[in-house]
Design an enzyme around this catalytic site. Structure first.
Site, PDB file in Angstrom:
ATOM      1  N   CYS A  48      15.891  21.883  18.562  1.00  0.00           N
ATOM      2  CA  CYS A  48      16.103  21.094  17.126  1.00  0.00           C
ATOM      3  C   CYS A  48      17.881  20.759  17.661  1.00  0.00           C
ATOM      4  CB  CYS A  48      15.332  21.855  16.526  1.00  0.00           C
ATOM      5  SG  CYS A  48      13.530  22.892  16.767  1.00  0.00           S
TER       6      CYS A  48
ATOM      7  N   LYS B 257      14.990  17.419   5.804  1.00  0.00           N
ATOM      8  CA  LYS B 257      15.069  17.526   7.691  1.00  0.00           C
ATOM      9  C   LYS B 257      16.212  17.930   7.892  1.00  0.00           C
ATOM     10  CE  LYS B 257      14.056  20.066  10.708  1.00  0.00           C
ATOM     11  NZ  LYS B 257      12.095  20.517  11.568  1.00  0.00           N
TER      12      LYS B 257
HETATM   13  C1  UGA Z   1      16.098  25.671  13.884  1.00  0.00           C
HETATM   14  C2  UGA Z   1      15.532  26.059  11.890  1.00  0.00           C
HETATM   15  O1  UGA Z   1      16.015  26.992  12.135  1.00  0.00           O
HETATM   16  C3  UGA Z   1      14.325  25.170  11.584  1.00  0.00           C
HETATM   17  O2  UGA Z   1      14.558  25.815  10.196  1.00  0.00           O
HETATM   18  C4  UGA Z   1      13.872  24.138  11.772  1.00  0.00           C
HETATM   19  O3  UGA Z   1      12.525  23.907  11.186  1.00  0.00           O
HETATM   20  C5  UGA Z   1      13.409  23.953  13.417  1.00  0.00           C
HETATM   21  O4  UGA Z   1      14.521  24.216  14.067  1.00  0.00           O
HETATM   22  C6  UGA Z   1      13.199  22.787  13.296  1.00  0.00           C
HETATM   23  O5  UGA Z   1      13.993  21.556  13.480  1.00  0.00           O
HETATM   24  O6  UGA Z   1      11.382  22.352  14.041  1.00  0.00           O
HETATM   25  P1  UGA Z   1      14.586  26.962  15.951  1.00  0.00           P
HETATM   26  O7  UGA Z   1      15.257  26.120  16.942  1.00  0.00           O
HETATM   27  O8  UGA Z   1      13.427  27.649  15.615  1.00  0.00           O
HETATM   28  O9  UGA Z   1      14.666  26.672  13.799  1.00  0.00           O
HETATM   29  O10 UGA Z   1      16.060  28.625  15.558  1.00  0.00           O
HETATM   30  P2  UGA Z   1      17.291  29.456  14.711  1.00  0.00           P
HETATM   31  O11 UGA Z   1      16.686  30.404  15.481  1.00  0.00           O
HETATM   32  O12 UGA Z   1      17.571  28.328  14.144  1.00  0.00           O
HETATM   33  O13 UGA Z   1      18.579  29.461  16.000  1.00  0.00           O
HETATM   34  C7  UGA Z   1      18.209  27.965  16.516  1.00  0.00           C
HETATM   35  C8  UGA Z   1      20.190  28.029  17.540  1.00  0.00           C
HETATM   36  O14 UGA Z   1      21.639  28.380  16.562  1.00  0.00           O
HETATM   37  C9  UGA Z   1      20.026  29.434  18.422  1.00  0.00           C
HETATM   38  O15 UGA Z   1      20.391  28.522  19.760  1.00  0.00           O
HETATM   39  C10 UGA Z   1      20.896  30.764  17.841  1.00  0.00           C
HETATM   40  O16 UGA Z   1      21.001  31.808  19.239  1.00  0.00           O
HETATM   41  C11 UGA Z   1      21.693  29.739  17.640  1.00  0.00           C
HETATM   42  N1  UGA Z   1      22.132  30.626  16.459  1.00  0.00           N
HETATM   43  C12 UGA Z   1      21.331  31.086  14.852  1.00  0.00           C
HETATM   44  C13 UGA Z   1      23.540  31.120  16.019  1.00  0.00           C
HETATM   45  O17 UGA Z   1      24.444  31.216  16.950  1.00  0.00           O
HETATM   46  N2  UGA Z   1      23.884  31.430  14.668  1.00  0.00           N
HETATM   47  C14 UGA Z   1      23.214  32.186  13.900  1.00  0.00           C
HETATM   48  O18 UGA Z   1      23.685  32.950  12.980  1.00  0.00           O
HETATM   49  C15 UGA Z   1      22.147  31.819  13.801  1.00  0.00           C
END
Ligand code: UGA
Length: 438
Positions: A262, A206
């Site tokens: 996260c 994780k």
């Molecule tokens: C993240 C993980 O993706 C999940 O797999 C995990 O279960 C979860 O954390 C957790 O540990 O519970 P989450 O925090 O909901 O999920 O959000 P993401 O969709 O992963 O995005 C995280 C951040 O990264 C956001 O601020 C988003 O804008 C940013 N991001 C994402 C980018 O800046 N660029 C990208 O290409 C992708």
């Protein structure tokens, strides 16, 4: 099979509801009586598309129930999921006090063999700690401790649960693994890979996954800064990289940095785990540093576009949440940027489809709140896109241009095409797509 899920926060509620939808009898437990009463009425305390419908359906079909009665819930269940919070401590490590309390309660209510599963993201070694706690409180009944980390993304948690890329099951005994495999049997039909391993490995999968994804984002954000210096287009660089299936196209979208509950927490926690074991996790430490620097880089970009001085400059910002389809503003880069603009003396207005309520206390009187995407643009010198909500992707540009004092869009999520906007007469600024000016 009857299971219980302790903790009705984000992870617990989604997990319990989705298992109920698989046909399992699920009791969700929380010590917050008010929250449990809400849930019993089918009211959902969090923002997650599709969850309210699924909760109501499974309550109606009598597979999902909510209670504060922890003792009965444990006694009636074969599998007990721990999904309580593990908030970050000041030193970056995870606070395990809730997990330990729950472990003691489980031990006190063991009335036969049970599998105790951690679903919360917990430091490596927590499984063993729970084993020790439960074993020290009682020795009458046998039990196994397992780790089954969640990989749910806010905003698409149900889809992620129902159609996961993988299920990770960490346990020491065959008996526990068989029970957990049975629980996840609906996913065999869609051929979900199931990784069976020891508890420590599952716990680390994780952290390593989240840290890797965060590193990927920081990596592309630095590539974007290089693009701006050499005249390259980061979108095409991402595409070119992502077509190599050893790299993959996802999480290579540049922007103002990652946020949420996260990545920021888990990246710090894994560096702490390494430190506690006499090792420096250099790449992840750098990814964290790059993410912090990204806010500054974005603020400088904005200042440059507006001539250097933001004092008294009216700015309209769109987006407060750390990503779209959530009302979560925790560690949101949008908030950090809004705060930075205010500090520079700008007159800032904000709008977000779901994050306004949560931000009111934090931004307390330092900004003005708008009713829609257009209100703040009236007389402003720039419109800044901070979160890529769908409704910001197709703004009425004619209307925006008519409202703005100067036609300027600063798009920190790269949702628009620069050439098209420039053709409409806008000054357009993005991340990693045009040469640094000035
Ligand atoms: C993240 C993980 O993706 C999940 O797999 C995990 O279960 C979860 O954390 C957790 O540990 O519970 P989450 O925090 O909901 O999920 O959000 P993401 O969709 O992963 O995005 C995280 C951040 O990264 C956001 O601020 C988003 O804008 C940013 N991001 C994402 C980018 O800046 N660029 C990208 O290409 C992708």
């Amino acid at each position: 099979m009857r299971i219980c899920v302790i903790g009705t926060g984000y992870v617990g509620l989604v997990t319990g509801t989705c298992f109920a939808d698989f046909g399992v009898n699920v009791t969700c437990v929380d010590k917050d009586a008010e929250k449990i009463e809400m849930l019993k009425r089918g009211e959902i305390p969090i923002f997650e598309p599709g969850l309210a419908e699924l909760v109501s359906k499974n309550i109606r079909e009598e597979r999902l129930s909510f209670t504060t009665d922890l003792e009965t819930a444990i006694k009636e269940s074969l599998v007990v999921f721990i999904a309580v919070g593990t908030p970050p401590k000041d030193d970056g490590g995870a606070d395990l006090s809730y997990v330990k309390d729950v472990a003691r309660s489980i031990a006190e209510n063991l009335n036969g063999y049970k599998v105790i599963v951690t679903k919360s993201t917990v430091p490596v070694g927590t499984g063993r700690l729970i084993e020790e706690i439960v074993g020290s409180v009682q020795d009458e009944h046998s039990f196994d401790v397992a780790s089954n980390p969640e990989f749910l993304r806010e905003g698409s948690a149900i889809e992620d649960f129902m159609k996961p890329n993988r299920v990770v099951l960490g346990a020491r005994s065959e008996r526990a693994i068989e029970i957990l495999k049975d629980l996840y049997s609906p996913l065999y039909l869609i051929e979900t890979p199931v990784l069976i391993t020891n508890v420590e490995t599952a716990e680390l999968v994780k952290y390593a996954s989240n840290a890797f994804l965060a590193t990927k984002i920081s990596f592309i954000n630095e590539v974007a800064s290089i693009c701006e210096r050499v005249g390259a287009d980061v979108h095409m660089v991402s595409k070119g990289m992502g077509l190599d299936n050893r790299i993959g196209p996802k999480f290579l979208h540049p922007g103002p940095g990652y946020g949420g509950s996260c990545f920021p927490k888990d990246t710090l926690a894994i560096t702490k785990i390494a430190k506690n074991n006499d090792f420096t996790f250099k790449i992840v430490e750098a990814a964290v540093e790059v993410n912090e620097r990204q806010t500054q880089i974005m603020l400088e970009k904005i200042k440059r576009a507006l001539g250097g001085d933001l004092k008294g400059v009216k700015i309209s910002t769109l987006g407060l949440t750390f990503k779209p389809n959530t009302d979560d503003i925790r560690e949101s880069p949008a908030i950090r940027i809004v705060e930075g603009l205010v500090k520079e003396g700008a007159v800032v207005s904000v709008f977000d489809p779901a994050g306004m309520e949560h931000s009111r206390e934090l931004l307390a009187g330092s900004v003005s709140y708008c009713e829609d995407s257009y209100e703040g643009a009236d007389g402003a010198s720039a419109l800044i896109i901070l979160t890529e909500w769908n409704q910001f992707r197709k703004l009425d540009l004619e209307r925006i241009k008519g409202l703005l004092k100067e036609p300027r869009i600063i798009d920190l999520r790269n949702v628009y095409e620069g050439d098209a906007l420039r053709a409409e007469g806008f000054q357009y600024v993005s991340v990693g797509r045009e040469r640094l000016s000035g």
